[in-house]
Write an enzyme that holds these catalytic residues in place. Structure first.
Site, PDB file in Angstrom:
ATOM      1  N   ASP A  12       0.796  -1.109  -0.073  1.00 16.19           N
ATOM      2  CA  ASP A  12       0.009   0.009  -0.094  1.00 16.19           C
ATOM      3  C   ASP A  12       0.895   1.136  -0.127  1.00 16.19           C
ATOM      4  OD1 ASP A  12      -2.294  -1.626   0.169  1.00 16.19           O
ATOM      5  OD2 ASP A  12      -1.892  -1.740   2.168  1.00 16.19           O
ATOM      6  N   HIS A  40      -4.402  -2.270  -6.369  1.00 17.61           N
ATOM      7  CA  HIS A  40      -3.771  -1.018  -6.586  1.00 17.61           C
ATOM      8  C   HIS A  40      -4.900  -0.101  -6.868  1.00 17.61           C
ATOM      9  CE1 HIS A  40       0.266  -2.392  -6.777  1.00 17.61           C
ATOM     10  NE2 HIS A  40       0.358  -3.118  -8.092  1.00 17.61           N
TER      11      HIS A  40
HETATM   12  P1  GDP Z   1      -0.587  -0.131  -3.961  1.00 10.43           P
HETATM   13  O1  GDP Z   1      -1.060  -1.189  -3.434  1.00 10.43           O
HETATM   14  O2  GDP Z   1       0.787   0.371  -3.465  1.00 10.43           O
HETATM   15  O3  GDP Z   1      -0.587   0.557  -5.288  1.00 10.43           O
HETATM   16  O4  GDP Z   1      -1.120   1.070  -2.869  1.00 10.43           O
HETATM   17  P2  GDP Z   1      -2.721   1.482  -2.574  1.00 10.43           P
HETATM   18  O5  GDP Z   1      -3.542   1.626  -3.845  1.00 10.43           O
HETATM   19  O6  GDP Z   1      -3.432   0.406  -1.651  1.00 10.43           O
HETATM   20  O7  GDP Z   1      -2.843   2.778  -1.740  1.00 10.43           O
HETATM   21  C1  GDP Z   1      -2.145   3.833  -2.370  1.00 10.43           C
HETATM   22  C2  GDP Z   1      -3.578   4.809  -2.078  1.00 10.43           C
HETATM   23  O8  GDP Z   1      -2.770   6.032  -2.098  1.00 10.43           O
HETATM   24  C3  GDP Z   1      -4.365   4.931  -3.473  1.00 10.43           C
HETATM   25  O9  GDP Z   1      -5.563   5.347  -2.916  1.00 10.43           O
HETATM   26  C4  GDP Z   1      -3.861   6.174  -4.393  1.00 10.43           C
HETATM   27  O10 GDP Z   1      -4.616   7.001  -4.984  1.00 10.43           O
HETATM   28  C5  GDP Z   1      -3.373   7.000  -2.949  1.00 10.43           C
HETATM   29  N1  GDP Z   1      -1.909   7.694  -3.211  1.00 10.43           N
HETATM   30  C6  GDP Z   1      -0.913   7.340  -3.954  1.00 10.43           C
HETATM   31  N2  GDP Z   1       0.059   8.340  -3.661  1.00 10.43           N
HETATM   32  C7  GDP Z   1      -0.481   9.345  -2.847  1.00 10.43           C
HETATM   33  C8  GDP Z   1      -0.003  10.314  -2.574  1.00 10.43           C
HETATM   34  O11 GDP Z   1       1.134  11.001  -2.997  1.00 10.43           O
HETATM   35  N3  GDP Z   1      -0.820  11.394  -1.992  1.00 10.43           N
HETATM   36  C9  GDP Z   1      -2.205  10.887  -1.604  1.00 10.43           C
HETATM   37  N4  GDP Z   1      -2.876  11.872  -1.138  1.00 10.43           N
HETATM   38  N5  GDP Z   1      -2.487  10.007  -2.070  1.00 10.43           N
HETATM   39  C10 GDP Z   1      -1.670   8.949  -2.773  1.00 10.43           C
END
Ligand code: GDP
Length: 425
Positions: A12, A40
């Protein structure tokens, strides 16, 4: 160029968001491990998408997406995911989606067994997502499971294989868990219903990727979860059931002979963790609520509230090391805006010994966080385009993490949207 994008922490970290951003430069994006046990989240001009199985490159029209050999695929879930994307106008054809013929099929009884075992464990449960991932990987290594290539078997051959496997499975399901027996005919029907529509995407990913390399194509390997969930190097047994590390990516995609040119480690400005297991830097009470709310830390696949804490120098440095990261993408810096002081877990205290080395087993369970605080910053930083646009305290925080991680930070993500990031060099 062959690049792996991997998670440094517990998952995440925002890998999907970074893949969506960086995939523009790549011809092929390939998943190499795991199944639909994580998600994701990608936000771009087409909307908000949750991807469990498909590589994040599926949202770019010209990118070819590969589901690699090391994956475990619930074909029913994949059919649903494809349909949900198509309903939002995403075009998916055998030209932009390929599935390795050696990828493992995650069957309904794997999901069933995952749930039965979690229920049996009761309060001692693992926090499995109940998507069948551990049971299907176990069967893979028992050499008692079906692969995508089996969808092309003659009907009688497939029926016999399924009958034989299900007979063995029922020893556990019926005698062990006292559950109703699995019907092999139902399983064959399920394979036909959800497998037939996928046949056109199935290919030999080894020859496909070898050909791509010989043509000079750029390939990106997209990880699921983070270093601390790796089956071998993570917080075992609270890990995933596959190797999430960059070193495994060429194998899991289908080209064990390929070498990585670079490894982008996605690292979060604070910590979050889904499910059970040691999480040394954890916050509780109001402090946790506040950070969880600000960061919207709820599981993409399950909606479960995530555990949260300050940035963990010890665990993150270990993650950077085992991933062999050559550059870092620091995400969610904007979430820390408004904090008077930024908490950082700078070391672990294990029975009075202060250490920066990430421990294993009982030593990890006994570790207590040593917290220090950095000056906070405030204001909306999501529109910052250059490092200098950020408040000085935010720059200091970035520089501090870079020094502790011993790896250059190349990107800083300051928002969820595709263009809300800073490129440092
Ligand atoms: P992944 O599995 O590593 O892709 O991560 P997730 O999708 O579970 O969690 C990432 C969440 O954080 C998603 O809802 C993204 O849209 C959000 N996100 C990613 N980078 C940023 C950031 O720099 N700022 C903010 N506010 N949200 C972010």
């Amino acid at each position: 160029m062959i690049t792996a994008i991997v998670g440094i922490n517990w998952g995440d970290e925002g890998k999907g968001r970074m893949v969506d951003l960086l995939s523009e430069k790549y011809d092929i994006v390939s998943r190499y491990q795991g199944g639909n046990n994580a998600g994701h989240t990608v936000v771009n001009e087409k909307g908000k998408f949750i991807l469990n199985l498909l590589p994040s490159g599926i949202l770019r029209e010209t990118t070819v997406n590969l589901m690699g050999t090391g994956m475990v695929i619930d074909i029913e879930h994949l059919c649903g995911e494809l349909q949900r994307l198509r309903e939002k106008g995403i075009v998916i054809t055998p030209d932009n989606l390929k599935i390795s013929d050696k990828a493992t099929i995650c069957m309904p009884y794997h999901k069933l067994l995952d749930g039965l075992e979690e229920d049996r464990l009761g309060d001692a449960k693992f926090g499995s997502t109940r998507r069948g991932i551990a049971p299907v990987y176990a069967d893979k290594y028992m050499k008692k499971t079906l692969r995508m290539s089996n969808l092309f078997d003659d009907e009688d051959v497939l029926e016999e294989k399924v009958r034989s496997i299900v007979e063995w499975k029922n020893l556990t399901v019926v005698n062990g868990y006292e559950h109703e027996a699995i019907d092999p005919k139902e399983m064959v029907k399920w394979l036909k219903t959800y497998g037939d529509p996928l046949k056109e995407y199935v290919c030999d990913s080894t020859y496909f990727l070898e050909d791509a390399i010989s043509k000079g194509k750029n390939i990106m390997f997209e990880a699921q979860l983070g270093a601390l969930r790796d089956i071998d190097f993570g917080i075992y047994p609270f890990t995933s059931s596959s190797s999430v590390l960059a070193a495994y990516a060429p194998i899991g995609a289908g080209i064990p002979f390929a070498k990585l040119d670079n490894v982008v480690g996605v690292i979060k400005a604070y910590s979050s963790c889904v499910g059970e297991g040691p999480f040394t830097c954890e916050f509780f009470g109001a402090e946790a609520e506040e950070l969880r709310g600000a960061g919207q830390e709820y599981g993409a696949a399950t909606g479960r509230p995530r555990r949260v804490g300050g940035f963990d120098v010890v665990a993150s440095r270990y993650g950077v090391m085992v991933q062999g990261a050559t550059e870092l993408a620091l995400t969610k810096l904007d979430i820390l805006s408004g904090m008077e002081k930024i908490p950082v877990c700078v070391a672990y205290d294990i029975d009075g010994e202060i250490t920066k080395q990430f421990p294993t087993g009982e030593r990890l369970n006994r570790a207590k966080p040593v917290y220090e605080y950095m000056p906070g910053f405030s204001g909306d930083i999501s529109k910052c385009k250059k490092l200098e646009d950020l408040p000085q305290e935010a720059i200091d925080y970035i520089k501090y993490i870079e020094k502790e991680m011993q790896c250059p930070i190349k990107y800083v993500s300051v928002g969820a949207e595709r263009n809300e990031y800073i490129e440092l060099y």
